[in-house]
Design an enzyme around this catalytic site. Structure first.
Site, PDB file in Angstrom:
ATOM      1  N   ARG A  15       1.085  -0.960  -0.186  1.00  0.00           N
ATOM      2  CA  ARG A  15       0.126  -0.028  -0.160  1.00  0.00           C
ATOM      3  C   ARG A  15       1.045   1.312   0.100  1.00  0.00           C
ATOM      4  O   ARG A  15       2.045   1.053   0.084  1.00  0.00           O
ATOM      5  CB  ARG A  15      -0.865   0.021   1.380  1.00  0.00           C
ATOM      6  CG  ARG A  15      -2.089  -1.033   1.359  1.00  0.00           C
ATOM      7  CD  ARG A  15      -2.726  -1.169   2.423  1.00  0.00           C
ATOM      8  NE  ARG A  15      -1.938  -1.787   3.607  1.00  0.00           N
ATOM      9  CZ  ARG A  15      -2.266  -1.922   4.803  1.00  0.00           C
ATOM     10  NH1 ARG A  15      -3.486  -1.575   5.150  1.00  0.00           N
ATOM     11  NH2 ARG A  15      -1.347  -2.433   5.690  1.00  0.00           N
ATOM     12  N   LYS A  75       1.967   1.877   7.277  1.00  0.00           N
ATOM     13  CA  LYS A  75       2.514   1.124   8.399  1.00  0.00           C
ATOM     14  C   LYS A  75       3.675   1.878   9.470  1.00  0.00           C
ATOM     15  O   LYS A  75       4.300   3.041   8.718  1.00  0.00           O
ATOM     16  CB  LYS A  75       3.386   0.023   7.913  1.00  0.00           C
ATOM     17  CG  LYS A  75       2.665  -1.132   7.020  1.00  0.00           C
ATOM     18  CD  LYS A  75       1.630  -1.744   7.719  1.00  0.00           C
ATOM     19  CE  LYS A  75       1.627  -2.693   8.846  1.00  0.00           C
ATOM     20  NZ  LYS A  75       0.268  -3.208   9.210  1.00  0.00           N
ATOM     21  N   TYR A  94      -0.391   4.233  10.803  1.00  0.00           N
ATOM     22  CA  TYR A  94      -0.786   3.333  11.939  1.00  0.00           C
ATOM     23  C   TYR A  94       0.579   3.212  12.604  1.00  0.00           C
ATOM     24  O   TYR A  94       1.640   3.174  12.003  1.00  0.00           O
ATOM     25  CB  TYR A  94      -1.017   2.036  11.096  1.00  0.00           C
ATOM     26  CG  TYR A  94      -2.328   1.846  10.363  1.00  0.00           C
ATOM     27  CD1 TYR A  94      -3.594   1.967  10.989  1.00  0.00           C
ATOM     28  CD2 TYR A  94      -2.495   1.527   9.084  1.00  0.00           C
ATOM     29  CE1 TYR A  94      -4.771   1.891  10.525  1.00  0.00           C
ATOM     30  CE2 TYR A  94      -3.879   1.532   8.546  1.00  0.00           C
ATOM     31  CZ  TYR A  94      -4.978   1.530   9.128  1.00  0.00           C
ATOM     32  OH  TYR A  94      -6.118   1.512   8.639  1.00  0.00           O
ATOM     33  N   HIS A  96       0.430   1.391  16.167  1.00  0.00           N
ATOM     34  CA  HIS A  96       0.112   0.261  17.080  1.00  0.00           C
ATOM     35  C   HIS A  96       1.232   0.027  18.002  1.00  0.00           C
ATOM     36  O   HIS A  96       1.969  -0.827  18.082  1.00  0.00           O
ATOM     37  CB  HIS A  96      -0.058  -1.262  16.265  1.00  0.00           C
ATOM     38  CG  HIS A  96      -1.184  -1.390  15.181  1.00  0.00           C
ATOM     39  ND1 HIS A  96      -2.444  -1.406  15.889  1.00  0.00           N
ATOM     40  CD2 HIS A  96      -1.302  -0.934  13.885  1.00  0.00           C
ATOM     41  CE1 HIS A  96      -3.434  -1.465  14.671  1.00  0.00           C
ATOM     42  NE2 HIS A  96      -2.661  -1.151  13.602  1.00  0.00           N
ATOM     43  N   GLU A 118      -5.004   4.309  14.218  1.00  0.00           N
ATOM     44  CA  GLU A 118      -5.757   3.288  14.997  1.00  0.00           C
ATOM     45  C   GLU A 118      -6.589   3.936  16.015  1.00  0.00           C
ATOM     46  O   GLU A 118      -7.488   3.255  16.484  1.00  0.00           O
ATOM     47  CB  GLU A 118      -5.098   2.082  15.057  1.00  0.00           C
ATOM     48  CG  GLU A 118      -4.201   2.214  16.210  1.00  0.00           C
ATOM     49  CD  GLU A 118      -2.708   2.460  15.675  1.00  0.00           C
ATOM     50  OE1 GLU A 118      -2.654   2.955  14.720  1.00  0.00           O
ATOM     51  OE2 GLU A 118      -1.697   2.705  16.584  1.00  0.00           O
ATOM     52  N   ASP A 270      -4.794 -11.109  14.053  1.00  0.00           N
ATOM     53  CA  ASP A 270      -3.763  -9.929  14.627  1.00  0.00           C
ATOM     54  C   ASP A 270      -4.052  -9.597  16.166  1.00  0.00           C
ATOM     55  O   ASP A 270      -3.140  -8.831  16.634  1.00  0.00           O
ATOM     56  CB  ASP A 270      -4.084  -8.727  13.715  1.00  0.00           C
ATOM     57  CG  ASP A 270      -5.420  -8.226  13.843  1.00  0.00           C
ATOM     58  OD1 ASP A 270      -6.238  -8.948  14.315  1.00  0.00           O
ATOM     59  OD2 ASP A 270      -5.816  -6.965  13.329  1.00  0.00           O
TER      60      ASP A 270
END
Ligand SMILES: NC(=O)c1ccc[n+]([C@@H]2O[C@H](COP(=O)([O-])OP(=O)(O)OC[C@H]3O[C@@H](n4cnc5c(N)ncnc54)[C@H](O)[C@@H]3O)[C@@H](O)[C@H]2O)c1
Length: 371
Positions: A15, A75, A94, A96, A118, A270
């Site tokens: 992506r 990412k 993102y 995380h 997120e 995940d």
């Protein structure tokens, strides 16, 4: 603002953070956009499309990180990228962070301001920048499950829709949230006989109101799960308990009660997966067998359809990206509490309580950071 979009470097990530359309919109708002050469290729956007939109094509990520005010990615930044982040620079991607102390410490050390896709919220209590990827994974799940069910892949050799005179496949979807609803819609559209399990009665009522007749609903108990998996050709795992590991709803012993060659698609992998026998796999080697049951457990399913995923993510991120660029992050976050909820790191301080709690790091309130 100078907005920079480097090529994603995480393995198997195709992506890209900005589409040519997003670049065109940002430029129309008076900003400069820098795209690393080839960044869009994996998602089917050639450099010429970005050039036609008015973006500058840049040879290296290092040049982009050195001069951009805001970095837009997909990412979390990888170790090499984190070294290039600077004090005062804005990162929108993102992240995380909760399970990733190394990344968190690097972001804190960089002095950058990081807004995580997120944790951005919406007025209905949803996560608008996570939802598009759940939609993609949900819609993909019956497609990969159908492939897994094919004989040559180890499956039962059952066709989703059956044919006239032959019953369709029975599909059980465990969890009727974003992933589960999209999975059930597509499985039903393929002609399968679909049941959705959820433990939320309001959610089951909503699904029945909207989709009654398309698929069935059942309240999720151990008994209902045991009954339904015995009949299922495919089970799609789509549960989420926010902030917690996924509950294991199908044990290894349960596999013996299932039809040989049935397919388990664990989208919740995940979060650790909702079947005891699930372990994360990759697009290169997506399925494996345990006790005669085929498992598909790819942790980044949207990567398989990088173009659709990029477009879906871009639609969701663009309004926030434009607000950040137009107003600067402080004003944009002061004006929109949902964007403020995305703030995870600012100038060496954590600003997201759940991450601080998970990693044992002190947190300052995001409202204070904006002031
Ligand atoms: N593998 C991938 O590539 C990928 C991509 C996107 C999302 N996901 C994951 O898919 C999972 C689902 O995401 P979502 O966006 O649909 O979440 P969601 O919050 O919209 O839905 C989760 C649903 O699970 C239900 N649930 C919780 N416990 C249950 C139980 N014991 N039995 C039945 N239902 C139960 C909840 O009531 C809720 O309706 C998450 O773990 C998410 O991270 C994975």
């Amino acid at each position: 603002m100078k907005i920079g979009c480097p090529t994603e470097i995480k393995p198997q990530e195709f992506r890209v953070g900005m589409t040519p359309d997003a670049a065109r919109e940002a430029i129309a708002h008076g900003h400069q956009v820098m795209i690393q050469k080839g960044a869009g290729l994996g998602a089917g956007f050639p450099d010429e499309d970005y050039a036609a939109a008015g973006a500058a094509l840049i040879d290296t990520a290092a040049e982009i990180f050195a001069s951009a005010d805001m970095i837009v990615k997909v990412k979390e930044p990888q170790a090499g990228e984190r070294k290039m982040l600077r004090e005062g620079q804005l990162l929108f991607t993102y992240l995380h962070l909760a399970p990733d102390p190394e990344q968190t410490h690097d972001l804190l050390a960089s002095g950058c301001t990081a807004i995580a896709y997120e944790t951005v919220t919406d007025e209905r209590g949803g996560l608008p920048l996570l939802a598009p990827m759940s939609e993609v994974a949900g819609r993909l799940a019956p497609q990969v499950g159908a492939w897994t069910l094919q004989k040559a892949n180890g499956g039962r050799g059952v066709l989703m829709g059956g044919v006239p005179g032959v019953a369709p496949a029975k599909v059980l979807v465990v969890g009727g949230g974003v992933v589960g609803t999209h999975a059930a819609k597509i499985a039903a559209g393929m002609g399968a006989d679909v049941t959705v399990l959820d433990r939320s009665l309001p959610r089951l009522k909503y699904l029945d109101d909207v989709f009654g007749g398309t698929f069935k609903t059942r309240y999720s108990t151990a008994g209902a799960t045991a009954e339904l998996i015995r009949e299922a050709d495919m089970v799609i795992g789509a549960v989420l308990i926010p902030g917690a590991a996924a509950p294991k709803l199908i044990s290894r012993a349960d596999l013996a009660t299932m039809k040989p060659g049935a397919a388990l698609v664990d989208v919740a992998i995940d979060q650790g997966g909702c079947f005891e026998t699930s372990r994360a796999t990759t697009h290169a080697d997506p399925i494996y067998e345990v006790d005669g049951i085929m498992h598909y457990c790819v942790a980044n399913m949207p990567g398989a359809v990088a173009r659709t995923s990029t477009l879906a993510l871009g639609n969701a991120t663009l309004p926030f990206l434009l607000a950040l660029a137009d107003k600067g992050w402080k004003q944009a976050c002061a004006d929109d509490v949902h964007l403020l909820n995305g703030l995870n790191v600012h100038a060496g301080k954590l600003t997201y309580f759940a991450v601080g709690k998970a990693l044992g790091i002190d947190v300052i309130s995001p409202t204070l950071a904006v002031k």
